[in-house]
Scaffold this active site. Structure first.
Site, PDB file in Angstrom:
ATOM      1  N   ASP A  36       0.654  -1.170   0.086  1.00  0.00           N
ATOM      2  CA  ASP A  36       0.132  -0.149   0.010  1.00  0.00           C
ATOM      3  C   ASP A  36       0.927   1.279  -0.162  1.00  0.00           C
ATOM      4  O   ASP A  36       1.842   1.387   0.663  1.00  0.00           O
ATOM      5  CB  ASP A  36      -0.868   0.023   1.116  1.00  0.00           C
ATOM      6  CG  ASP A  36      -1.881   1.137   1.432  1.00  0.00           C
ATOM      7  OD1 ASP A  36      -2.644   1.167   0.455  1.00  0.00           O
ATOM      8  OD2 ASP A  36      -1.621   2.043   2.190  1.00  0.00           O
ATOM      9  N   GLU A  82       1.488  -0.471  -5.086  1.00  0.00           N
ATOM     10  CA  GLU A  82       0.664   0.594  -5.213  1.00  0.00           C
ATOM     11  C   GLU A  82       1.395   1.954  -5.336  1.00  0.00           C
ATOM     12  O   GLU A  82       1.695   2.592  -4.196  1.00  0.00           O
ATOM     13  CB  GLU A  82      -0.522   0.577  -4.425  1.00  0.00           C
ATOM     14  CG  GLU A  82      -1.619   1.664  -4.738  1.00  0.00           C
ATOM     15  CD  GLU A  82      -2.087   2.534  -3.702  1.00  0.00           C
ATOM     16  OE1 GLU A  82      -2.858   3.274  -4.076  1.00  0.00           O
ATOM     17  OE2 GLU A  82      -1.550   2.810  -2.660  1.00  0.00           O
TER      18      GLU A  82
END
Ligand code: NOJ
Ligand code: CA
Length: 554
Positions: A202, A242
């Site tokens: 993330d 990401e």
């Protein structure tokens, strides 16, 4: 033969949130047991990798991206035993699981933070980044513009400011601290031992900036350290970043076999939307041309929409304007001044022709495709819900109460199911589409099957061929086979000449298309409005050999 078979380069991924997929005990919250009961649905849809949104214990103020405990399952969703059963159910069906690794920040309810704030001498104090004074002119803007106006928040207990790039209830971890690095290894090791096939890292573009708070913006060894750990402890698990940003920024995440295996392709995502909005092929060509170099073992993960906003930050202002005007005509469809909080189907007015075009483009983009749960039936959004929750409503399985997601009273659901408009579960759901041969769902199953049979898209070399027609995109992939995919992004029928048949090639064999077309004459190809056609090129030698065999048999 493909030289080396990297599973993630020929996978079809599906992302879902346990909380909104299927509720098994009718308390209104989706859970692991519910998800397990839907594994045959997923297996027969044809996907072979699930990317699971965070399921860890959490105050749930950022859809679970605010974690309180990295080693457990939120009790609303089940327990670790249920998680292990889910992994087993997936494995039995040939489906891999990737989970979110959220290590840029914790929740402010995490025991580390609770300790850190109350005791200056606690070893946890240094797990976070503090400042006595509020830093003037901070280098970075908050990630959620409009919701937070500073990346520094005063903590009453600590009597200092702490750094947070996301919400002010998500203190950023100090990733330069070796003790934090150790924790990251331990978290990864724990979930690898439970059988996951990798991690979606993330906010990777932000965590590398937190790698050394005194030297922000530079790449240090955090990612390499994680890669080394995963390579040592697993045969084939991957790191998927990401990370968004311009090509020179995201390019750094690929470095041979030392950094990320895979990255979300934000650049091509944005250019694809520009192409859909302008009905011209050039933005896709440009989106492909600007992609940074990568090693053969690395891959792009392509997507159209997922649980966040459609972020258009990397397009030029005039390009953004075109996409916003077309796909977010009302102000309340926009978020953070950079994105659109809608699902794809409503953006394309529920027009199946254009949905098929968009997904055909996605599945033939260089790399691996991922779809969000519900995309396969063209689920809609609920703009009346706050923020990104608009695209996070419950899966629509049937016309029953709450769309078959749960038998609980609708007021118990995390957010209401869509029960109004053309996107209501009463009309739009899995069962209804399974009964209709021409439904998006049945079409999507075919597309998934097809993509899994075309390893050249993930592994081969792509050449974007030039054609005269502005709306037409022609992509040729070369590996053992040759594959040519033609898309007409415009609303007018057309005919194009494909500049590709070489002397040793005999003919084009159609393997997928939007409707029945006459067989192509030489390299002349007709296309319907928003039409698409996938071909294999049949080589002359193969053809001649077959002819000779036939003759011999006679
Ligand atoms: C990225 C996630 O996709 C998003 O949903 C979340 O809000 C931020 N990271 C912060 O964790
Ligand atoms: Ca439940």
């Amino acid at each position: 033969m493909i030289e080396k078979d990297f599973w993630y380069k020929n996978a079809v991924m599906y992302t879902l949130d346990v909380e909104t997929f299927q509720d098994s005990n009718n308390d209104g919250i989706g859970d692991f047991r519910g998800l397990i009961s839907r594994m045959d649905y997923l297996a027969t849809l044809g996907i072979n990798c699930i990317w699971l949104l965070p399921f860890y214990p959490s105050p749930n103020r950022d859809n679970g991206y605010d974690i309180m405990d990295y080693y457990s399952v939120d009790s609303r969703l089940g327990n670790l035993g249920d998680f292990a059963s889910f992994i087993q159910a997936a494995r039995e069906r040939g489906i891999r699981v990737i989970i979110d690794l959220v290590i840029n920040h914790t929740s402010n309810q995490h025991p580390w933070f609770l300790e850190a704030r109350k005791d200056k001498n606690s070893p946890y104090r240094d797990y976070y980044t503090w400042s006595k004074e509020k830093p003037e002119n901070p280098e970075y803007e908050p990630a959620f513009k409009g919701e937070d106006n500073s990346i520094w928040e005063y903590d009453e207990v600590a009597k200092e400011y702490f750094l947070h790039r996301f919400y002010n209830h998500q203190p950023d971890l100090n990733l330069a601290n070796p003790a934090v690095r150790k924790e990251i290894h331990q978290i990864m090791g724990f979930w690898l031992a439970l059988g996951v096939s990798g991690f979606r890292v993330d906010a990777a573009h932000i965590l590398v900036e937190n790698d050394d708070p005194k030297d922000q913006g530079e790449f240090h060894d955090l990612i390499e350290d994680m890669r080394e750990f995963i390579t040592t402890h697993s045969r084939d698990a991957i790191l998927l970043a990401e990370a968004s940003g311009p090509p020179e920024v995201v390019g750094k995440f690929f470095k041979g076999k030392e950094r990320m295996h895979m990255m979300f392709n934000f650049l091509l995502n944005q250019h694809t939307f520009l192409a859909l909005a302008t009905e011209e092929a050039e933005p896709v060509r440009e989106g492909i041309a600007i992609l940074p170099e990568k090693d053969f073992s690395s891959a792009w993960l392509n997507f159209l929409r997922h649980h966040d906003e459609l972020n258009l930050e990397d397009l030029k202002p005039d390009q953004q304007k075109v996409v916003f005007e077309k796909y977010a005509p009302n102000k309340d469809m926009l978020i953070f001044g950079r994105g659109i909080r809608r699902r794809l189907a409503p953006m394309l007015n529920g027009d199946q022709r254009r949905l098929e075009l968009a997904y055909s483009l996605l599945f033939s983009s260089p790399g691996t495709p991922v779809i969000q749960y519900g995309a396969e039936i063209g689920m809609g959004d609920d703009i009346s819900l706050p923020g990104r929750n608009s695209v996070r409503t419950a899966m629509q399985w049937s016309p029953e109460r709450n769309g078959g997601f749960s038998e609980a009273s609708p007021s118990k659901l995390p957010r209401p199911s869509i029960s109004q408009s053309d996107y209501s579960y009463k009309r739009l759901n899995v069962i209804q589409q399974q009964c209709q041969p021409g439904s998006l769902l049945n079409w999507m199953e075919r597309l998934i099957r097809l993509r899994r049979q075309c390893p050249e898209i993930g592994n081969g070399e792509l050449e974007v061929l030039k054609v005269k027609h502005k709306a037409v995109l022609v992509c040729a992939y070369r590996l053992n086979f040759e594959l040519v995919v033609v898309h007409n992004l415009g609303g007018e029928a057309c005919e194009v000449t494909l500049p590709l048949l070489k002397e040793d090639h005999e003919s084009l064999i159609e393997i997928f298309s939007d409707s029945a077309y006459p067989a192509p004459k030489e390299s002349e190809v007709e296309l319907n409005p928003y039409g698409y056609r996938w071909f294999r090129i049949r080589k002359k030698e193969v053809h001649e050999e077959a002819q000779q065999k036939k003759k011999q048999q006679k």
